[in-house]
Scaffold this motif. Sequence first.
Motif, PDB file in Angstrom:
ATOM      1  N   GLY A   1       6.090  25.478  33.493  1.00  0.00           N
ATOM      2  CA  GLY A   1       6.510  26.327  34.604  1.00  0.00           C
ATOM      3  C   GLY A   1       7.989  26.199  34.914  1.00  0.00           C
ATOM      4  N   ARG A   2       8.504  24.977  34.844  1.00  0.00           N
ATOM      5  CA  ARG A   2       9.939  24.782  35.108  1.00  0.00           C
ATOM      6  C   ARG A   2      10.801  25.413  34.010  1.00  0.00           C
ATOM      7  NH1 ARG A   2       8.022  19.758  37.350  1.00  0.00           N
ATOM      8  NH2 ARG A   2       8.144  18.695  35.342  1.00  0.00           N
ATOM      9  N   ILE A   3      10.361  25.281  32.767  1.00  0.00           N
ATOM     10  CA  ILE A   3      11.110  25.916  31.665  1.00  0.00           C
ATOM     11  C   ILE A   3      11.073  27.427  31.804  1.00  0.00           C
ATOM     12  CG2 ILE A   3      11.312  26.176  29.158  1.00  0.00           C
ATOM     13  CD1 ILE A   3       9.958  23.473  28.855  1.00  0.00           C
ATOM     14  N   PHE A   4       9.914  27.958  32.210  1.00  0.00           N
ATOM     15  CA  PHE A   4       9.773  29.393  32.427  1.00  0.00           C
ATOM     16  C   PHE A   4      10.783  29.899  33.441  1.00  0.00           C
ATOM     17  CE2 PHE A   4       7.756  32.381  35.493  1.00  0.00           C
ATOM     18  CZ  PHE A   4       7.844  33.539  34.729  1.00  0.00           C
ATOM     19  N   LEU A   5      10.928  29.171  34.549  1.00  0.00           N
ATOM     20  CA  LEU A   5      11.890  29.573  35.572  1.00  0.00           C
ATOM     21  C   LEU A   5      13.312  29.542  35.034  1.00  0.00           C
ATOM     22  CD1 LEU A   5      10.490  27.845  38.791  1.00  0.00           C
ATOM     23  CD2 LEU A   5      10.424  30.264  38.180  1.00  0.00           C
ATOM     24  N   CYS A   6      13.624  28.565  34.195  1.00  0.00           N
ATOM     25  CA  CYS A   6      14.968  28.492  33.597  1.00  0.00           C
ATOM     26  C   CYS A   6      15.236  29.698  32.711  1.00  0.00           C
ATOM     27  CB  CYS A   6      15.114  27.205  32.792  1.00  0.00           C
ATOM     28  SG  CYS A   6      15.217  25.705  33.787  1.00  0.00           S
ATOM     29  N   ILE A   7      14.228  30.119  31.964  1.00  0.00           N
ATOM     30  CA  ILE A   7      14.406  31.245  31.046  1.00  0.00           C
ATOM     31  C   ILE A   7      14.681  32.529  31.809  1.00  0.00           C
ATOM     32  CG2 ILE A   7      13.253  32.717  29.339  1.00  0.00           C
ATOM     33  CD1 ILE A   7      11.771  30.227  28.373  1.00  0.00           C
ATOM     34  N   ILE A   8      13.859  32.811  32.825  1.00  0.00           N
ATOM     35  CA  ILE A   8      13.995  34.101  33.509  1.00  0.00           C
ATOM     36  C   ILE A   8      15.105  34.097  34.546  1.00  0.00           C
ATOM     37  CG2 ILE A   8      11.564  34.616  33.114  1.00  0.00           C
ATOM     38  CD1 ILE A   8      11.141  34.188  36.143  1.00  0.00           C
ATOM     39  N   CYS A   9      15.406  32.925  35.122  1.00  0.00           N
ATOM     40  CA  CYS A   9      16.416  32.867  36.188  1.00  0.00           C
ATOM     41  C   CYS A   9      17.807  32.519  35.674  1.00  0.00           C
ATOM     42  CB  CYS A   9      16.010  31.856  37.258  1.00  0.00           C
ATOM     43  SG  CYS A   9      14.486  32.268  38.128  1.00  0.00           S
ATOM     44  N   LEU A  10      17.911  31.848  34.536  1.00  0.00           N
ATOM     45  CA  LEU A  10      19.208  31.396  34.038  1.00  0.00           C
ATOM     46  C   LEU A  10      19.557  31.987  32.679  1.00  0.00           C
ATOM     47  CD1 LEU A  10      19.024  27.603  35.039  1.00  0.00           C
ATOM     48  CD2 LEU A  10      20.168  29.456  36.253  1.00  0.00           C
ATOM     49  N   VAL A  11      18.704  31.776  31.682  1.00  0.00           N
ATOM     50  CA  VAL A  11      19.038  32.152  30.302  1.00  0.00           C
ATOM     51  C   VAL A  11      19.205  33.657  30.159  1.00  0.00           C
ATOM     52  CG1 VAL A  11      18.262  32.134  27.912  1.00  0.00           C
ATOM     53  CG2 VAL A  11      17.921  30.114  29.345  1.00  0.00           C
ATOM     54  N   ALA A  12      18.169  34.427  30.511  1.00  0.00           N
ATOM     55  CA  ALA A  12      18.240  35.882  30.340  1.00  0.00           C
ATOM     56  C   ALA A  12      19.354  36.515  31.178  1.00  0.00           C
ATOM     57  CB  ALA A  12      16.884  36.510  30.660  1.00  0.00           C
ATOM     58  N   PRO A  13      19.497  36.192  32.479  1.00  0.00           N
ATOM     59  CA  PRO A  13      20.602  36.774  33.245  1.00  0.00           C
ATOM     60  C   PRO A  13      21.975  36.382  32.692  1.00  0.00           C
ATOM     61  CG  PRO A  13      18.944  35.905  34.737  1.00  0.00           C
ATOM     62  CD  PRO A  13      18.572  35.445  33.363  1.00  0.00           C
ATOM     63  N   ALA A  14      22.122  35.128  32.217  1.00  0.00           N
ATOM     64  CA  ALA A  14      23.419  34.692  31.677  1.00  0.00           C
ATOM     65  C   ALA A  14      23.782  35.482  30.428  1.00  0.00           C
ATOM     66  CB  ALA A  14      23.375  33.195  31.362  1.00  0.00           C
ATOM     67  N   LEU A  15      22.813  35.670  29.529  1.00  0.00           N
ATOM     68  CA  LEU A  15      23.089  36.444  28.312  1.00  0.00           C
ATOM     69  C   LEU A  15      23.399  37.894  28.654  1.00  0.00           C
ATOM     70  CD1 LEU A  15      20.494  35.127  25.697  1.00  0.00           C
ATOM     71  CD2 LEU A  15      22.883  34.487  25.996  1.00  0.00           C
TER      72      LEU A  15
END
Length: 365
Positions: free
Chosen positions: A337-351
Amino acid sequence: MIHPNDRITTPQASVILANILLGVGILTLPRLLADKMKTPDGWITVIVGGLISFGFGLIMVKLCQRFPGKTFFEYSQFIMGKWVGRALNVGIIVYFALFAAYEIRDMSEIIKYLLLEQTPKEFTILVLMCVGVYLTSGGMNPIARMLELILPFTLVIILFSFSLSLRLFELDNLRPVLGMGLGPVLKGLPETWRSFAGIETMLFFTAFMSRPEKAGKALLAGIGISVFIHVLTVITVLGGIPFEQVATLTWPTISIVRSYELTGFFLERYESLLIVVRLVQVFTGYVIYHYIVALGISQTFNKEYHRYIFIVLPVIFMIAMYPKSMNQLNELGEVIGRIFLCIICLVAPALFLITLLRKISHVPK
């Protein structure tokens, strides 16, 4: 590049997303919300969580639409550079391997507890994984066609099961609405995030869509179906059982289905229908995640795809068998769940922000 025969339509993309999202919270979400919020307003939290998930999902869709026919594993290396992109890809692959292992182990635990008590879960996991390998070997299109058949039956069974509980429903159990303000609603949002874990798959199967410009509509339909069913689940459970009792039940949705009878009907244990639905939906999630893991290794390191379907199988099996108890399995779910939040809240918006600043809209051939 995606093979022309492996394309999916917009409705198929919606069905894939809906199936993935329905496999997460049907049995446990009412308990998690009741325990966390201490109010009967969980259905409001689900709606708010769905809207937030749609917002982040739309960012992922817009990112993918800038690279038609390319998955995250391909354009990430172009945006971030070869080595940084590959490192990011490996992290995403590990995440989906963990998610696939969690799903298959969770499914085996339910089967062992409710259906096949004397069957070793190792055997159950291997059988289910072999079926999943057979399905993923055909590519995305066969998976989509299978899910098109599954979703209507899932919705019919859920609606039928919940309709039987209407005589137990008491509107007073849902009152007062927002009696303690918005605080509990916001407090329950982290629990709803788990029910929308799966929207990150839009980073991958958008590339398979024959009309990627309609990915936003597919996202809206998929999340819309999920929100509707989860809201209906929470209202049905909390309307039939006071939230103080719901917080103490392991699977409150099964409990409320068990609490009524329909004499003269051909089926006595109606909870079996919901159990089957839950297992099928979890299995579809596992199939998609297994497929993404194999696809990710193939596209990241320019290797042949089909061999990795089989290579990753023992890896996922060993991860699935690592938790020694349900508590450890739940801890693995927290990590995911924590990794999921990182992907949608940080990784995708940053890219997405990088592509806007650098005005990147395609990967050179």
